[in-house]
Design an enzyme around this catalytic site. Sequence first.
Site, short mmCIF file in Angstrom:
data_model
loop_
_atom_site.label_atom_id
_atom_site.label_comp_id
_atom_site.label_asym_id
_atom_site.label_seq_id
_atom_site.Cartn_x
_atom_site.Cartn_y
_atom_site.Cartn_z
CE1 TYR A 58 64.98 32.05 26.58
CE2 TYR A 58 64.01 34.07 25.71
CZ TYR A 58 64.16 32.70 25.67
OH TYR A 58 63.51 31.97 24.69
CB SER A 94 63.99 34.08 21.70
OG SER A 94 63.08 34.95 22.33
#
Length: 338
Positions: free
Chosen positions: A154, A129
């Site tokens: 995350y 990501s």
Amino acid sequence: MMVRVLVTGTAGFIGCAVAQRLLRDGVEVMGIDCLTPYYDLGLKEERVKLLRGSNTFTERRIDLADGPETLAAVRDFLPDVVIHLAAQAGIRYSLDDPRSYTHSNVEGTLSVLEACRAVPVKHLIYASSSSVYGANTRVPFRETDRVDTPVSLYAATKRANELMVQTYSHLFRIPASGLRFFTVYGPFGRPDMAYFKFTKAILEGEEIDVYNHGRMKRDFTYIDEVVEAIERLMLLPPVDRLEEGDSEPGRIHADVPHRLFNVGNHTPIPLERFIHVLEDIIGRKARRRLLPMQPGDVVSTFADVSALQQAVGFSPSTPIEVGLAEFVDWYRAFYKVT
């Protein structure tokens, strides 16, 4: 394209889109998903229905964190390529339920790596990501930038995935490519993302939450181009070891068959412009609720995609006006909104 591909996260947004393309191109696909209830399970079920119409698709509903179940699925299918896209997504939700992120993103990825160690594959492609860049302020973001300042759990789990794959690739010679996705959007997307929530709110006459008072930019990447990048990379695994003087785009270390690629539109869009485009497409004005910056968010994302371009001769370029129009058309049809 005579390969067998295992795709994790096939009830998810990107996983479903990748599996659809592969099935269309005649690839035999096994999909793994446990359909976590993070958002509407009905939407996830509808995605899987799109795949079940193919006679070259099989599925397993298992939790990847269950190592023996994951290994059994891989041994049964014997894939040439594993595309690992399953994850607990969402930055803000990681503040509320951090253990779901270590369970899905860390333990789940460990199970995939152990399976690829036991049943050697030709290529492991996995989702990272843009969040790994964290507090990095140098733009555009390059794969060689330092990524040791995550601002959300995350992001920390995604960076952990990269380090785990680097280690397994070094120890067990697993050819692997990690993809740092930049704000992927499009039809059948995730309801927790801003473009989806904004569309719903504008159509229903509700206010939209605009964080940091709108002073944000995002590198929005259309789903079809993410799929294109994955399919092109799939049959181009990194070489085991580079000869002296050789190089390979995205390579982390000459002696380790592991690469990292940014996958982004390399065109950051100011949030206010994004909202204006959405208003024009929908034909209604948004009612804004201006809010401060949220924990875990970053002000701007901007991908340098030169490594991807060099590796596969392609980089995303869909204008936001085109991609958002496709999404709104899908939304109106799917939810029967006039």
